[in-house]
Scaffold this motif. Structure first.
Motif, PDB file in Angstrom:
ATOM      1  N   ALA A   1       0.827  -1.206   0.000  1.00 50.48           N
ATOM      2  CA  ALA A   1       0.000   0.000   0.000  1.00 50.48           C
ATOM      3  C   ALA A   1       0.858   1.251   0.000  1.00 50.48           C
ATOM      4  CB  ALA A   1      -0.929  -0.008   1.211  1.00 50.48           C
ATOM      5  N   ALA A   2       1.892   1.266   0.831  1.00 55.38           N
ATOM      6  CA  ALA A   2       2.788   2.427   0.894  1.00 55.38           C
ATOM      7  C   ALA A   2       3.528   2.616  -0.434  1.00 55.38           C
ATOM      8  CB  ALA A   2       3.776   2.253   2.042  1.00 55.38           C
ATOM      9  N   GLU A   3       3.909   1.515  -1.056  1.00 47.38           N
ATOM     10  CA  GLU A   3       4.575   1.587  -2.367  1.00 47.38           C
ATOM     11  C   GLU A   3       3.649   2.225  -3.415  1.00 47.38           C
ATOM     12  OE1 GLU A   3       5.569  -1.474  -5.996  1.00 47.38           O
ATOM     13  OE2 GLU A   3       5.721  -2.255  -3.934  1.00 47.38           O
TER      14      GLU A   3
ATOM     15  N   THR B   1      -3.660  -2.188  13.903  1.00 51.89           N
ATOM     16  CA  THR B   1      -2.276  -2.577  13.600  1.00 51.89           C
ATOM     17  C   THR B   1      -1.897  -2.184  12.175  1.00 51.89           C
ATOM     18  OG1 THR B   1      -3.178  -4.788  13.149  1.00 51.89           O
ATOM     19  CG2 THR B   1      -2.080  -4.453  15.268  1.00 51.89           C
ATOM     20  N   GLU B   2      -2.854  -2.273  11.250  1.00 59.83           N
ATOM     21  CA  GLU B   2      -2.599  -1.837   9.875  1.00 59.83           C
ATOM     22  C   GLU B   2      -2.337  -0.338   9.835  1.00 59.83           C
ATOM     23  OE1 GLU B   2      -5.588  -5.101   7.704  1.00 59.83           O
ATOM     24  OE2 GLU B   2      -6.237  -3.038   8.100  1.00 59.83           O
ATOM     25  N   ALA B   3      -3.204   0.427  10.516  1.00 56.27           N
ATOM     26  CA  ALA B   3      -3.069   1.887  10.516  1.00 56.27           C
ATOM     27  C   ALA B   3      -1.755   2.317  11.148  1.00 56.27           C
ATOM     28  CB  ALA B   3      -4.244   2.512  11.260  1.00 56.27           C
ATOM     29  N   ASP B   4      -1.372   1.676  12.249  1.00 56.64           N
ATOM     30  CA  ASP B   4      -0.128   2.042  12.942  1.00 56.64           C
ATOM     31  C   ASP B   4       1.087   1.769  12.059  1.00 56.64           C
ATOM     32  OD1 ASP B   4      -1.635   2.787  15.120  1.00 56.64           O
ATOM     33  OD2 ASP B   4      -1.329   0.892  16.204  1.00 56.64           O
ATOM     34  N   LEU B   5       1.077   0.639  11.363  1.00 58.81           N
ATOM     35  CA  LEU B   5       2.199   0.292  10.502  1.00 58.81           C
ATOM     36  C   LEU B   5       2.264   1.231   9.297  1.00 58.81           C
ATOM     37  CD1 LEU B   5       4.589  -1.424   9.773  1.00 58.81           C
ATOM     38  CD2 LEU B   5       3.033  -3.144   8.813  1.00 58.81           C
ATOM     39  N   LEU B   6       1.123   1.558   8.707  1.00 58.87           N
ATOM     40  CA  LEU B   6       1.109   2.495   7.575  1.00 58.87           C
ATOM     41  C   LEU B   6       1.683   3.847   7.975  1.00 58.87           C
ATOM     42  CD1 LEU B   6      -2.393   1.704   6.027  1.00 58.87           C
ATOM     43  CD2 LEU B   6      -0.176   1.372   4.903  1.00 58.87           C
ATOM     44  N   ALA B   7       1.378   4.289   9.194  1.00 56.83           N
ATOM     45  CA  ALA B   7       1.894   5.568   9.680  1.00 56.83           C
ATOM     46  C   ALA B   7       3.421   5.538   9.797  1.00 56.83           C
ATOM     47  CB  ALA B   7       1.263   5.909  11.029  1.00 56.83           C
ATOM     48  N   LYS B   8       3.987   4.371  10.116  1.00 59.76           N
ATOM     49  CA  LYS B   8       5.443   4.239  10.189  1.00 59.76           C
ATOM     50  C   LYS B   8       6.066   4.175   8.796  1.00 59.76           C
ATOM     51  CE  LYS B   8       5.417   1.782  14.632  1.00 59.76           C
ATOM     52  NZ  LYS B   8       5.729   0.494  15.335  1.00 59.76           N
ATOM     53  N   LEU B   9       5.380   3.505   7.863  1.00 58.25           N
ATOM     54  CA  LEU B   9       5.927   3.334   6.512  1.00 58.25           C
ATOM     55  C   LEU B   9       5.824   4.611   5.683  1.00 58.25           C
ATOM     56  CD1 LEU B   9       4.426  -0.189   5.698  1.00 58.25           C
ATOM     57  CD2 LEU B   9       6.828   0.340   6.174  1.00 58.25           C
ATOM     58  N   ASP B  10       4.760   5.384   5.896  1.00 59.79           N
ATOM     59  CA  ASP B  10       4.560   6.618   5.137  1.00 59.79           C
ATOM     60  C   ASP B  10       4.616   7.790   6.107  1.00 59.79           C
ATOM     61  OD1 ASP B  10       3.768   8.731   3.550  1.00 59.79           O
ATOM     62  OD2 ASP B  10       2.201   7.599   2.507  1.00 59.79           O
ATOM     63  N   LYS B  11       5.753   8.461   6.170  1.00 58.97           N
ATOM     64  CA  LYS B  11       5.962   9.550   7.123  1.00 58.97           C
ATOM     65  C   LYS B  11       5.103  10.781   6.795  1.00 58.97           C
ATOM     66  CE  LYS B  11       9.050   7.190   9.347  1.00 58.97           C
ATOM     67  NZ  LYS B  11       8.717   6.616  10.679  1.00 58.97           N
TER      68      LYS B  11
ATOM     69  N   SER C   1      -9.020  17.984   3.821  1.00 57.34           N
ATOM     70  CA  SER C   1      -9.936  18.567   2.832  1.00 57.34           C
ATOM     71  C   SER C   1      -9.377  19.860   2.254  1.00 57.34           C
ATOM     72  CB  SER C   1     -11.306  18.841   3.478  1.00 57.34           C
ATOM     73  OG  SER C   1     -11.906  17.642   3.897  1.00 57.34           O
ATOM     74  N   ASN C   2      -8.645  20.608   3.078  1.00 56.93           N
ATOM     75  CA  ASN C   2      -8.080  21.883   2.624  1.00 56.93           C
ATOM     76  C   ASN C   2      -6.724  21.727   1.950  1.00 56.93           C
ATOM     77  OD1 ASN C   2     -10.288  23.269   3.634  1.00 56.93           O
ATOM     78  ND2 ASN C   2      -9.324  23.663   5.619  1.00 56.93           N
ATOM     79  N   GLY C   3      -6.233  20.489   1.850  1.00 59.29           N
ATOM     80  CA  GLY C   3      -4.959  20.247   1.183  1.00 59.29           C
ATOM     81  C   GLY C   3      -3.742  20.450   2.057  1.00 59.29           C
ATOM     82  N   GLU C   4      -3.944  20.684   3.352  1.00 56.95           N
ATOM     83  CA  GLU C   4      -2.815  20.892   4.259  1.00 56.95           C
ATOM     84  C   GLU C   4      -2.133  19.569   4.608  1.00 56.95           C
ATOM     85  OE1 GLU C   4      -4.656  22.868   7.528  1.00 56.95           O
ATOM     86  OE2 GLU C   4      -5.555  24.395   6.226  1.00 56.95           O
ATOM     87  N   ILE C   5      -2.881  18.483   4.549  1.00 62.51           N
ATOM     88  CA  ILE C   5      -2.350  17.133   4.737  1.00 62.51           C
ATOM     89  C   ILE C   5      -2.492  16.398   3.415  1.00 62.51           C
ATOM     90  CG2 ILE C   5      -2.740  14.905   5.872  1.00 62.51           C
ATOM     91  CD1 ILE C   5      -3.710  16.441   8.335  1.00 62.51           C
ATOM     92  N   LYS C   6      -1.442  15.732   2.970  1.00 62.48           N
ATOM     93  CA  LYS C   6      -1.444  15.082   1.660  1.00 62.48           C
ATOM     94  C   LYS C   6      -1.833  13.605   1.717  1.00 62.48           C
ATOM     95  CE  LYS C   6      -0.138  18.734  -0.572  1.00 62.48           C
ATOM     96  NZ  LYS C   6      -1.087  19.415  -1.490  1.00 62.48           N
ATOM     97  N   LYS C   7      -1.513  12.946   2.797  1.00 60.78           N
ATOM     98  CA  LYS C   7      -1.801  11.517   2.916  1.00 60.78           C
ATOM     99  C   LYS C   7      -2.604  11.287   4.203  1.00 60.78           C
ATOM    100  CE  LYS C   7       0.793  10.477  -0.701  1.00 60.78           C
ATOM    101  NZ  LYS C   7       2.097   9.784  -0.580  1.00 60.78           N
TER     102      LYS C   7
END
Length: 455
Positions: free
Chosen positions: A295-297, A313-323, A345-351
């Motif tokens: 998913a991160a790839e 556990t999925e969410a926590d790992l994704l947060a580590k893989l995608d900074k 929504s305002n584009g301040e966060i990308k992922k």
């Protein structure tokens, strides 16, 4: 309540309960104006309008008409973080007598709150209530359904809006009917449906409800008396040229499970396809690393992405893989969730990392055209998650990457089968629901004979 009142409450009426709309903005599309006029006049009605067709605008105009006509307050109930979209949309069209209330305090005529905060509000303060994304009411025995239905029962004018009224089963329409003050859920079942257990218990295990053969036409006519349905403007006789969806590109990626399943305590010699829910859950746990890495790839190839996962556990790992990704978790306070969702929504966060059951309903994310989805068995969650991006107003093709393990192919097959069934059901619903409903009365002119034992 007297016996006569109980009998009267069971009678179905098709009269108009509402008011005439005095204000229809020139900026409304023709079909939006038609829907607004129609629903405002009805007064207790459901609008099954697909994503991107302008439900928010329609709801605001209905609310404005009722606030002006009655000189009383209107409450709009919506999912988490959607309130900001209402405020933003209202400002765009010059509605200023509106506010978002989080604790039941307000001064404006149009008040917006979340379903999670409804308990702060009193029914006596409002003359009209509008439920946004009302598919939240589909669970007949759920706490939210009970609390919202109870709240609405004390309101004179009530409206429901959703793009997914009944993704898998027409039976779910009964909760909407009951919330609007028409046939109750169980009353609807006994009138139009039959089941394989010869029971009137709606949610009994193993009970499968189906429309009675002779009642099919009558059922759709009945639904059409309290709702309007539209997936595209032409469903109501209007032009579709301004509402063409871009291409949706769905890609399936299967990672290898290198640890064969353990079934009934027995390890399998070869990796097999999971068949039961427990086997699916086991597959999920054993492939978390591989699925999250994939998913991160995939997300790394896009500037903006939403990850939809099922497990913490999925969410926590994704947060580590995608900074670059920010996680929305169920344990967060409502204010923190809203802060993150608004920033995205305002584009301040990308992922963004989230779960469909938390944020899949009502949000407009046309600025994003890529998502990674970890499939589960809920078609509605999948549909709503994808429609955050793939909706009218999206200018680019949308990429939906579904990531699962090679042993979970049946999950993908189940979602696709439900999608096909949903399309078929919605097409039939849509073809019938907009027909005019007429009550057919039969004159009773026969003499009544009193039984001899009563003489």
């Amino acid at each position: 309540m007297t016996y006569e009142q109980i009998i009267e409450s069971k009678r179905h009426s098709i009269q108009d309960f509402g008011i005439e709309a005095k204000y229809i903005p020139d900026t409304m599309f023709d079909y939006q104006g038609y829907v607004t006029n129609h629903m405002t006049r009805k007064g207790r009605y459901a609008g099954y309008l697909d994503t991107g067709t302008g439900k928010t605008f329609v709801e605001l105009v209905i609310a404005y008409n009722y606030a002006v006509a009655t000189n009383k307050r209107v409450l709009i109930i919506c999912p988490l973080a959607v309130a900001f979209q209402f405020i933003k949309e209202a400002a765009k069209f010059g509605f200023d007598d509106i506010e978002y209330s989080k604790e039941g305090k307000f001064t404006k005529k149009i008040v917006i709150c979340n379903y999670e905060r409804l308990h702060y509000f009193n029914e006596s303060d409002f003359e009209c209530v509008i439920c946004d994304e009302s598919s939240i009411l589909k669970n007949a025995e759920g706490f939210t359904t009970a609390s919202v239905t109870s709240f609405l029962s004390k309101i004179k004018y009530r409206f429901l809006f959703t793009a997914t009224p009944s993704p898998n089963d027409y039976v779910e329409l009964g909760t909407s009917s009951e919330a609007l003050g028409y046939l109750g859920y169980v009353d609807m079942l006994t009138k139009f449906f039959t089941n394989n257990q010869d029971t009137i218990s709606p949610m009994g295990i193993g009970v499968e409800w189906r429309l009675k053969g002779h009642a099919k036409k009558a059922f759709f006519e009945w639904v059409s008396s309290w709702s309007i349905s539209m997936r595209k403007p032409s469903d109501l006789g209007f032009d579709d040229s301004r509402h063409i969806l871009p291409e949706l590109i769905v890609n399936d990626y299967y990672v290898e499970n290198k640890k064969p399943l353990v079934i009934n305590g027995q390890g399998q010699l070869f990796n097999i396809v999971a068949k039961t829910r427990s086997e699916i859950a086991s597959e999920n746990r054993m492939t978390i690393n591989e699925r999250c890495e994939k998913a991160a790839e995939l997300a790394s190839k896009h500037d903006t992405t939403v990850y939809w996962c099922n497990l913490n556990t999925e969410a926590d790992l994704l947060a580590k893989l995608d900074k670059d990704a920010v996680q929305v978790s169920g344990s967060m306070k409502l204010e923190k969730k809203e802060e993150i969702l608004l920033a995205f929504s305002n584009g301040e966060i990308k992922k963004l990392i989230t779960k469909a059951r938390i944020t899949a309903f009502g949000l407009n994310w046309q600025h994003c055209n890529h998502t990674v989805f970890f499939p589960g068995f809920s078609y509605e969650q999948y549909y709503q998650a994808i429609r955050r991006f793939w909706r009218f107003g999206q200018q680019r093709e949308v990429y939906a990457d579904r990531v699962t393990s090679d042993g979970q192919i049946r999950v993908i097959q189940a979602i696709d089968a439900k999608a096909q069934k949903s399309n078929e059901l919605f097409s039939e619903l849509n073809a019938n629901i907009n027909r005019k409903f007429e009550v057919k009365k039969t004159a009773f002119d026969k003499n009544i004979s009193i039984p001899s034992f009563l003489k």
